[in-house]
Design a protein around this motif. Structure first.
Motif, PDB file in Angstrom:
ATOM      1  N   ASP A   1       0.854  -1.202   0.000  1.00 38.21           N
ATOM      2  CA  ASP A   1       0.000   0.000   0.000  1.00 38.21           C
ATOM      3  C   ASP A   1       0.889   1.251   0.000  1.00 38.21           C
ATOM      4  O   ASP A   1       1.861   1.308  -0.727  1.00 38.21           O
ATOM      5  N   LEU A   2       0.596   2.187   0.870  1.00 43.63           N
ATOM      6  CA  LEU A   2       1.379   3.431   0.932  1.00 43.63           C
ATOM      7  C   LEU A   2       2.733   3.207   1.614  1.00 43.63           C
ATOM      8  O   LEU A   2       2.921   2.226   2.332  1.00 43.63           O
ATOM      9  N   MET A   3       3.654   4.121   1.368  1.00 40.83           N
ATOM     10  CA  MET A   3       4.966   4.012   1.977  1.00 40.83           C
ATOM     11  C   MET A   3       5.464   5.425   2.304  1.00 40.83           C
ATOM     12  O   MET A   3       5.335   6.337   1.494  1.00 40.83           O
ATOM     13  N   GLU A   4       6.017   5.578   3.492  1.00 41.75           N
ATOM     14  CA  GLU A   4       6.621   6.854   3.897  1.00 41.75           C
ATOM     15  C   GLU A   4       8.129   6.667   3.855  1.00 41.75           C
ATOM     16  O   GLU A   4       8.623   5.570   4.105  1.00 41.75           O
ATOM     17  N   MET A   5       8.854   7.729   3.549  1.00 42.57           N
ATOM     18  CA  MET A   5      10.292   7.570   3.428  1.00 42.57           C
ATOM     19  C   MET A   5      11.030   8.776   3.997  1.00 42.57           C
ATOM     20  O   MET A   5      10.609   9.909   3.815  1.00 42.57           O
ATOM     21  N   VAL A   6      12.116   8.495   4.690  1.00 44.52           N
ATOM     22  CA  VAL A   6      12.975   9.562   5.202  1.00 44.52           C
ATOM     23  C   VAL A   6      14.409   9.243   4.804  1.00 44.52           C
ATOM     24  O   VAL A   6      14.865   8.120   5.007  1.00 44.52           O
ATOM     25  N   VAL A   7      15.090  10.196   4.198  1.00 43.62           N
ATOM     26  CA  VAL A   7      16.501  10.015   3.853  1.00 43.62           C
ATOM     27  C   VAL A   7      17.316  10.924   4.767  1.00 43.62           C
ATOM     28  O   VAL A   7      17.134  12.130   4.772  1.00 43.62           O
ATOM     29  N   CYS A   8      18.171  10.302   5.578  1.00 43.64           N
ATOM     30  CA  CYS A   8      18.964  11.086   6.535  1.00 43.64           C
ATOM     31  C   CYS A   8      20.346  11.333   5.974  1.00 43.64           C
ATOM     32  O   CYS A   8      21.011  10.398   5.549  1.00 43.64           O
ATOM     33  N   ASN A   9      20.771  12.590   5.984  1.00 44.13           N
ATOM     34  CA  ASN A   9      22.157  12.891   5.637  1.00 44.13           C
ATOM     35  C   ASN A   9      22.916  13.256   6.912  1.00 44.13           C
ATOM     36  O   ASN A   9      23.770  12.491   7.354  1.00 44.13           O
ATOM     37  N   LEU A  10      22.594  14.366   7.524  1.00 45.03           N
ATOM     38  CA  LEU A  10      23.276  14.740   8.772  1.00 45.03           C
ATOM     39  C   LEU A  10      22.334  14.747   9.974  1.00 45.03           C
ATOM     40  O   LEU A  10      22.760  14.587  11.094  1.00 45.03           O
ATOM     41  N   GLN A  11      21.043  14.955   9.705  1.00 47.76           N
ATOM     42  CA  GLN A  11      20.099  15.052  10.810  1.00 47.76           C
ATOM     43  C   GLN A  11      19.542  13.680  11.179  1.00 47.76           C
ATOM     44  O   GLN A  11      19.025  12.980  10.318  1.00 47.76           O
ATOM     45  N   PRO A  12      19.658  13.255  12.436  1.00 44.26           N
ATOM     46  CA  PRO A  12      19.082  11.965  12.826  1.00 44.26           C
ATOM     47  C   PRO A  12      17.547  12.006  12.747  1.00 44.26           C
ATOM     48  O   PRO A  12      16.958  13.080  12.847  1.00 44.26           O
ATOM     49  N   PHE A  13      16.950  10.850  12.572  1.00 46.00           N
ATOM     50  CA  PHE A  13      15.489  10.783  12.480  1.00 46.00           C
ATOM     51  C   PHE A  13      14.945  10.093  13.727  1.00 46.00           C
ATOM     52  O   PHE A  13      15.358   8.986  14.066  1.00 46.00           O
ATOM     53  N   TYR A  14      14.017  10.759  14.411  1.00 46.10           N
ATOM     54  CA  TYR A  14      13.410  10.207  15.626  1.00 46.10           C
ATOM     55  C   TYR A  14      12.022   9.706  15.280  1.00 46.10           C
ATOM     56  O   TYR A  14      11.262  10.386  14.602  1.00 46.10           O
ATOM     57  N   TRP A  15      11.695   8.499  15.717  1.00 44.80           N
ATOM     58  CA  TRP A  15      10.385   7.941  15.389  1.00 44.80           C
ATOM     59  C   TRP A  15       9.893   7.040  16.502  1.00 44.80           C
ATOM     60  O   TRP A  15      10.671   6.598  17.351  1.00 44.80           O
ATOM     61  N   LYS A  16       8.577   6.775  16.456  1.00 41.77           N
ATOM     62  CA  LYS A  16       7.968   5.874  17.433  1.00 41.77           C
ATOM     63  C   LYS A  16       7.297   4.729  16.686  1.00 41.77           C
ATOM     64  O   LYS A  16       6.717   4.934  15.611  1.00 41.77           O
ATOM     65  N   GLN A  17       7.387   3.514  17.251  1.00 43.25           N
ATOM     66  CA  GLN A  17       6.760   2.340  16.633  1.00 43.25           C
ATOM     67  C   GLN A  17       5.241   2.528  16.561  1.00 43.25           C
ATOM     68  O   GLN A  17       4.616   2.305  15.547  1.00 43.25           O
ATOM     69  N   HIS A  18       4.650   2.948  17.674  1.00 41.80           N
ATOM     70  CA  HIS A  18       3.220   3.238  17.719  1.00 41.80           C
ATOM     71  C   HIS A  18       3.020   4.643  18.280  1.00 41.80           C
ATOM     72  O   HIS A  18       3.902   5.158  18.966  1.00 41.80           O
TER      73      HIS A  18
END
Lengths: 159, 254
Positions: free
Chosen positions: B152-169
């Motif tokens: 189905d849908l897909m979200e994407m983040v490409v990190c170069n220098l900035q870290p990506f913070y996320w939560k499972q739920h």
């Protein structure tokens, strides 16, 4: 490790330093993770460790560790430094060092590996080849099998 | 000669003391210089090019992640040394670069430990911090070798220098982090599946380090590169090696 809980530091980090402010700095190694609802098709190659939780079709190649988790499917020829399989692999596997098959593993294809660890319950359908048995195999074949006699007829050259 | 690019937000009263202390520190180190105040819609590239012509050797950004992205996404091609003095909240890049937030950053700047950094290249422009592709039916082609799709849908983040913070739920107390690594870009993919009648839930994420990638979709999708949003149908992302010369701290994360 790329994934980590912000509150806890992983135990298997390569190098840990401490900054001026006292917070630990983690130097991660490159790791590829194929999630459970992702499909990968093609020549899948990585320089670092690969963790497969989804489906991969084509070929898989890494010089380091490959981990196929339970429920994951690989329909491809696999080449890796070492591997741990808990899912399904349909294709030939060429592992440089150690291959570990857990109880839930299913391998349909030939395996070429240096060290093989198989847990009770793992299923293999294919040939297993290990380096170091080449000479023994030759001797064994000479003793046990008798080569079929072939009649060779010499045809005189045409005049 | 040093040139300082101050972000608009540090005019605020609560940053006045820090800025003053920084300026005193910089004068003590003998690296004080011209101050230019940036506005929200200022293009930093012509300003930096002008200053280089006037003899500037080091351009220092003063602000947060947003300032860093705003300046470097435009001026990555400028041949000068860049420095960074992080102030206030929203400073995750500074940690990666090993630069402490606040007055101590002046010490790092004065030591001039220079490193060449990689930047991301997306459809003829650069991104330094992070690229975010909002959920859409995407097809991703990595290094022209393998294709990644979701049901189905897909979200994407490409990190170069900035870290990506996320939560499972959504309700999770613990935040997880994707640490960027130099030498590769990290693509963080999260497929979404339909939840009963309405709404979507996030599936377990995938991570692919890469140097070149192409994102395609049958319908236009929104991308946000260094805080700037655009709509695209096809995007090519590459890694431009050693593009920016930057002053970093000893305890940088790469």
């Amino acid at each position: 490790m790329i994934f980590q809980k912000s509150s806890k530091m992983p135990t298997d980090v390569i190098e840990t330093e401490f900054s001026e402010r006292g917070t630990p700095l983690v130097h991660d190694e490159v790791e590829t993770i194929v999630g459970p609802s992702v499909n990968v098709e093609g020549d899948f190659a990585s320089e670092g460790n690969i963790i497969v939780k989804g489906t991969v079709a084509g070929s898989v190649h890494t010089s380091r560790h490959l981990s196929v988790e339970q429920g994951a499917k690989i329909m491809a020829n696999v080449r890796a430094g070492s591997a741990q399989i808990a899912g399904e692999v349909k294709g030939n596997m060429k592992i440089k060092e150690t291959l570990e098959l857990t109880a839930t593993a299913r391998v349909l294809g030939d395996i070429e590996v240096k060290t093989l660890v198989v847990e009770a319950g793992a299923l293999i359908a294919g040939k297993v080849m290990m380096p170091g048995l080449e000479g023994v195999e030759g001797k064994g074949l000479r003793n046990s099998r008798v080569a079929p006699t072939k009649k060779v007829e010499e045809i005189p050259p045409m005049q | 000669m040093y040139v300082y690019l101050y972000d608009n937000f540090i005019r605020h009263k609560k940053f006045a003391a820090t800025v003053k202390a920084m300026e005193i520190n910089l004068t003590d180190y003998g690296i004080a210089g011209k101050i230019i105040r940036l506005n929200n819609y200022t293009d930093a590239k012509p300003i930096i090019e002008d200053e280089i012509k006037r003899g500037a050797t080091t351009v220092v950004m003063v602000g947060n992640d947003h300032t860093f992205g705003q300046v470097l996404s435009r001026s990555a091609t400028c041949e000068t040394v860049f420095g960074f003095l992080p102030i206030g909240p929203g400073n995750s890049i500074a940690e990666v670069l090993g630069i402490p937030v606040g007055v101590e950053a002046c010490t790092v700047l004065s030591r001039r430990r220079k490193v060449r950094l990689d930047v991301g290249w997306i459809n003829n422009r650069y991104f330094v911090a992070q690229l975010h592709v909002l959920p859409a039916p995407l097809e991703v082609l990595y290094d022209e070798r393998f294709r990644v799709t979701a049901n189905d849908l897909m979200e994407m983040v490409v990190c170069n220098l900035q870290p990506f913070y996320w939560k499972q739920h959504k309700g999770d107390a613990e935040t997880q982090v994707v640490h960027p690594q130099d030498g590769k870009l990290e693509a963080f993919l999260r497929p979404l599946t339909k939840k009963r009648w309405w709404g979507y839930t996030y599936e377990s994420p995938s991570i692919f380090p890469f140097e070149e990638m192409e994102i395609r979709s049958a319908e236009p999708f929104t991308i946000e590169a260094d805080g700037r949003r655009t709509k695209e149908i096809k995007v090519k992302i590459k890694l431009a090696h050693n593009k920016i010369e930057m002053i970093v701290g000893k305890y940088r994360k790469f």
